[in-house]
Design a protein around this motif. Sequence first.
Motif, PDB file in Angstrom:
ATOM      1  N   ASP A 212    -103.869  -5.895 -25.437  1.00 17.17           N
ATOM      2  CA  ASP A 212    -104.086  -4.521 -24.708  1.00 17.17           C
ATOM      3  C   ASP A 212    -102.856  -3.925 -24.995  1.00 17.17           C
ATOM      4  O   ASP A 212    -101.581  -4.405 -24.456  1.00 17.17           O
ATOM      5  CB  ASP A 212    -104.312  -4.510 -23.084  1.00 17.17           C
ATOM      6  CG  ASP A 212    -104.935  -3.055 -22.614  1.00 17.17           C
ATOM      7  OD1 ASP A 212    -105.661  -3.257 -21.522  1.00 17.17           O
ATOM      8  OD2 ASP A 212    -104.237  -1.987 -23.330  1.00 17.17           O
ATOM      9  N   PRO A 213    -102.747  -2.463 -25.647  1.00 17.43           N
ATOM     10  CA  PRO A 213    -101.061  -2.014 -25.483  1.00 17.43           C
ATOM     11  C   PRO A 213    -100.810  -1.261 -24.349  1.00 17.43           C
ATOM     12  O   PRO A 213     -99.456  -1.193 -24.320  1.00 17.43           O
ATOM     13  CB  PRO A 213    -101.470  -0.729 -26.467  1.00 17.43           C
ATOM     14  CG  PRO A 213    -103.118  -0.750 -26.497  1.00 17.43           C
ATOM     15  CD  PRO A 213    -103.587  -1.866 -26.202  1.00 17.43           C
ATOM     16  N   ASP A 214    -101.574  -1.452 -23.292  1.00 14.67           N
ATOM     17  CA  ASP A 214    -101.074  -0.930 -22.046  1.00 14.67           C
ATOM     18  C   ASP A 214    -100.637  -2.039 -21.371  1.00 14.67           C
ATOM     19  O   ASP A 214    -101.102  -2.933 -20.779  1.00 14.67           O
ATOM     20  CB  ASP A 214    -102.400  -0.606 -21.209  1.00 14.67           C
ATOM     21  CG  ASP A 214    -101.856  -0.238 -19.641  1.00 14.67           C
ATOM     22  OD1 ASP A 214    -102.870  -0.374 -18.683  1.00 14.67           O
ATOM     23  OD2 ASP A 214    -100.905  -0.177 -19.424  1.00 14.67           O
ATOM     24  N   ARG A 215     -99.076  -2.305 -21.440  1.00 18.72           N
ATOM     25  CA  ARG A 215     -98.339  -3.599 -21.124  1.00 18.72           C
ATOM     26  C   ARG A 215     -98.200  -3.677 -19.551  1.00 18.72           C
ATOM     27  O   ARG A 215     -97.642  -2.924 -19.218  1.00 18.72           O
ATOM     28  CB  ARG A 215     -97.073  -3.661 -21.814  1.00 18.72           C
ATOM     29  CG  ARG A 215     -97.369  -3.259 -23.224  1.00 18.72           C
ATOM     30  CD  ARG A 215     -98.133  -4.071 -24.141  1.00 18.72           C
ATOM     31  NE  ARG A 215     -97.700  -5.617 -24.214  1.00 18.72           N
ATOM     32  CZ  ARG A 215     -98.688  -6.616 -24.760  1.00 18.72           C
ATOM     33  NH1 ARG A 215     -99.751  -6.287 -24.904  1.00 18.72           N
ATOM     34  NH2 ARG A 215     -98.283  -7.833 -24.915  1.00 18.72           N
ATOM     35  N   GLN A 216     -99.043  -4.254 -19.040  1.00 23.03           N
ATOM     36  CA  GLN A 216     -98.830  -4.474 -17.582  1.00 23.03           C
ATOM     37  C   GLN A 216     -98.887  -6.044 -17.090  1.00 23.03           C
ATOM     38  O   GLN A 216     -99.645  -6.753 -16.540  1.00 23.03           O
ATOM     39  CB  GLN A 216     -99.983  -3.891 -16.721  1.00 23.03           C
ATOM     40  CG  GLN A 216    -100.115  -2.476 -17.001  1.00 23.03           C
ATOM     41  CD  GLN A 216    -101.078  -1.806 -15.898  1.00 23.03           C
ATOM     42  OE1 GLN A 216    -100.844  -1.967 -14.753  1.00 23.03           O
ATOM     43  NE2 GLN A 216    -102.007  -1.312 -16.498  1.00 23.03           N
ATOM     44  N   PRO A 217     -97.472  -6.570 -17.621  1.00 18.58           N
ATOM     45  CA  PRO A 217     -97.536  -8.297 -17.478  1.00 18.58           C
ATOM     46  C   PRO A 217     -97.758  -8.630 -16.141  1.00 18.58           C
ATOM     47  O   PRO A 217     -98.253  -9.891 -15.863  1.00 18.58           O
ATOM     48  CB  PRO A 217     -96.146  -8.625 -18.058  1.00 18.58           C
ATOM     49  CG  PRO A 217     -95.580  -7.287 -18.271  1.00 18.58           C
ATOM     50  CD  PRO A 217     -96.338  -6.244 -18.264  1.00 18.58           C
TER      51      PRO A 217
END
Length: 243
Positions: A212-217
């Motif tokens: 996912d390009p929405d980086r929410q590690p």
Amino acid sequence: MSQAGVRRRVYANAEEVADAARDWFVDRAREAISQRGRCLVALSGGSTPKRLYELLAELPQGTIDWPKVELFFGDERDVAADHPESNYRMVRLALIDRLATIQPRVYPIPCGAFPPEEAAHRYEELLHQIADGPNFIFDVIFLGLGNDAHTASLFPGTRAIHEHSRWVVANEVPQLKTWRVTMTAPLLNAGRDVAFLVCGGNKRWALDRAEDPDRQPNLYPVQLIQPAEPAWWFLDAAAETGS
Ligand code: 6PG
């Protein structure tokens, strides 16, 4: 998944995933031993890699020069080494005990013998002693993927996600009401070849988070794993299709 095509492989079923991962490991172990005299491996826990470990034990003698392989654990549960939940126990039964006389060196995380924080410090100290210099560079790292997008014992919302210098930490996992000991993203990302084995339709959502390009590690800890060489992904069709 936008990983380079050659590094993302989909197989009909879990058995074929294990077969392919076995052959992949043989190549890398031989290369590491010929180039560096040893092969440093971090093993994943959980259920998916068990078959791989069994297949490694069944290789014809001499396929791998096991005495030059050093096996470590990417994470461990806060249980004794003979507990049914122990990752070390799973590896011992699937691989180590079945290799008979030609043994690799095996370094269990000393959970059960020490509280999690001390077990983590002792393991990290061991890695520093074994390291060839300031960094510990595994030749091969196997990782799994939880359906919540955790990997190793880097679980969503837990402190270990934010560790950027230590190599091994104790990690409280409230969602499991337990503690784990886990290698951290800095150590895992230093690996030469990192391979995920992911099987089962219940992993589809987590696979999507990995890419996912929405980086929410903090929510999707698998996103922390960004080694210099892109990771390898060994998937079965169920994980690929979500069915
Ligand atoms: C563990 C593993 C963990 C595992 C995933 C996937 O100690 O359980 O290190 O990260 O790889 O939870 O587990 P399965 O392979 O059982 O789905």
